[in-house]
Design a protein around this motif. Sequence first.
Motif, short mmCIF file in Angstrom:
data_model
loop_
_atom_site.label_atom_id
_atom_site.label_comp_id
_atom_site.label_asym_id
_atom_site.label_seq_id
_atom_site.Cartn_x
_atom_site.Cartn_y
_atom_site.Cartn_z
N ILE A 146 0.84 -1.20 0.00
CA ILE A 146 0.00 0.00 0.00
C ILE A 146 0.88 1.25 0.00
N GLN A 147 1.89 1.26 0.86
CA GLN A 147 2.78 2.42 0.91
C GLN A 147 3.57 2.56 -0.39
N ARG A 148 3.98 1.43 -0.94
CA ARG A 148 4.79 1.45 -2.16
C ARG A 148 3.99 1.97 -3.36
N HIS A 149 2.72 1.59 -3.45
CA HIS A 149 1.93 1.93 -4.63
C HIS A 149 1.08 3.19 -4.47
N TYR A 150 0.55 3.42 -3.28
CA TYR A 150 -0.24 4.63 -3.06
C TYR A 150 0.65 5.80 -2.64
N GLY A 151 1.77 5.47 -2.01
CA GLY A 151 2.66 6.52 -1.52
C GLY A 151 2.56 6.65 -0.01
N LEU A 152 3.66 7.11 0.61
CA LEU A 152 3.70 7.30 2.06
C LEU A 152 2.63 8.29 2.50
N GLY A 153 1.85 7.90 3.50
CA GLY A 153 0.85 8.81 4.06
C GLY A 153 -0.30 9.12 3.13
N ALA A 154 -0.59 8.24 2.18
CA ALA A 154 -1.64 8.51 1.19
C ALA A 154 -3.00 8.75 1.83
N SER A 155 -3.31 8.00 2.87
CA SER A 155 -4.61 8.16 3.53
C SER A 155 -4.74 9.54 4.17
N ALA A 156 -3.67 9.99 4.82
CA ALA A 156 -3.68 11.30 5.47
C ALA A 156 -3.84 12.41 4.44
N VAL A 157 -3.13 12.30 3.33
CA VAL A 157 -3.22 13.31 2.27
C VAL A 157 -4.62 13.33 1.67
N GLN A 158 -5.15 12.15 1.39
CA GLN A 158 -6.49 12.06 0.79
C GLN A 158 -7.54 12.62 1.74
N GLN A 159 -7.40 12.33 3.02
CA GLN A 159 -8.36 12.82 4.01
C GLN A 159 -8.38 14.34 4.05
N LEU A 160 -7.21 14.96 4.00
CA LEU A 160 -7.14 16.41 4.05
C LEU A 160 -7.71 17.04 2.78
N LEU A 161 -7.39 16.46 1.62
CA LEU A 161 -7.92 16.99 0.37
C LEU A 161 -9.44 16.82 0.29
N ASP A 162 -9.93 15.69 0.78
CA ASP A 162 -11.38 15.46 0.79
C ASP A 162 -12.08 16.47 1.69
N ALA A 163 -11.47 16.74 2.85
CA ALA A 163 -12.06 17.69 3.79
C ALA A 163 -12.09 19.09 3.18
N GLY A 164 -11.01 19.45 2.50
CA GLY A 164 -10.96 20.76 1.85
C GLY A 164 -11.98 20.88 0.75
N VAL A 188 -0.06 16.63 10.27
CA VAL A 188 0.77 16.13 11.38
C VAL A 188 1.06 14.65 11.19
N SER A 189 0.01 13.90 10.81
CA SER A 189 0.17 12.46 10.60
C SER A 189 1.15 12.17 9.48
N PHE A 190 1.03 12.91 8.37
CA PHE A 190 1.92 12.66 7.24
C PHE A 190 3.38 12.93 7.61
N VAL A 191 3.65 14.07 8.23
CA VAL A 191 5.03 14.41 8.59
C VAL A 191 5.58 13.41 9.60
N ASN A 192 4.74 13.00 10.55
CA ASN A 192 5.18 11.99 11.52
C ASN A 192 5.54 10.68 10.83
N GLN A 193 4.70 10.26 9.87
CA GLN A 193 4.98 9.03 9.13
C GLN A 193 6.28 9.14 8.34
N LEU A 194 6.50 10.32 7.77
CA LEU A 194 7.72 10.56 7.00
C LEU A 194 8.96 10.41 7.87
N ILE A 195 8.91 10.99 9.06
CA ILE A 195 10.06 10.92 9.97
C ILE A 195 10.25 9.50 10.51
N LEU A 196 9.16 8.85 10.87
CA LEU A 196 9.25 7.48 11.38
C LEU A 196 9.81 6.53 10.33
#
Length: 250
Positions: A146-164, A188-196
Amino acid sequence: MVETAMAMAPRKRQVLGQILVERGLISLQDLEAALAEQKRTEEFLGKILSRMGLVSEDVLVPILADQLGIPHVRLRETVVESQALAKVPAKFANHYTLLPIRVINNTLEVAIADPFDVQTIDELRLLLDCDVRPVLAGPQEIREAIQRHYGLGASAVQQLLDAGSRAGEPTAPVTEDLSALVDEASIVSFVNQLILQAVKDRATDIHIEPYERFMRIRQRIDGVLHEVPIPQDLVKLHQAVISRVKVMAK
């Protein structure tokens, strides 16, 4: 096929344990301990054995697939079609631990981790209005794919764009009020995932490189820069990501 497997679950679970003992993969004492834990938690035996560290996912999944009569797939060796990925939102794939693989006629082939979760397959059929063919893969392998094909933090990014989008807010690269996004849970979730992920990969530094039409993130491992898979739409939020890093650095 999945419905049949579910109906026969108790018998199959016992057979799975016996096979593992017969093949010398676990001891009888290991099986008894796992069965005692199963009685307490009511979890699937294979999940318990994996969690206890008695059998690896790579060994367990093919045996389970053979017992249930469900095709097994190794996602690290499988070509995943972009057409299939586009059908299933990243947040759905993450939540249910599944990965769409390919579309054949009007049938979507999907890798699942839980062969007894008929409800999720039915929900996917209703969501996409097409037939779904489940194949079995390990949960960790699916999460990595999922991370490899959708990209790191894809759910967090999609959630923010959907909310906007629901709020009628712009999602263009230039955002007038960055302060409104910096503390958003999704950013916050995306940046945390990136660092982790960087810590997990033993990276020494992270390079966030926004361009006009796309964004690239790279991390340095053993002196070499490696690109991190990220969602394409992250470019729309690059200022918020950079601002979040600046806030954390204060």
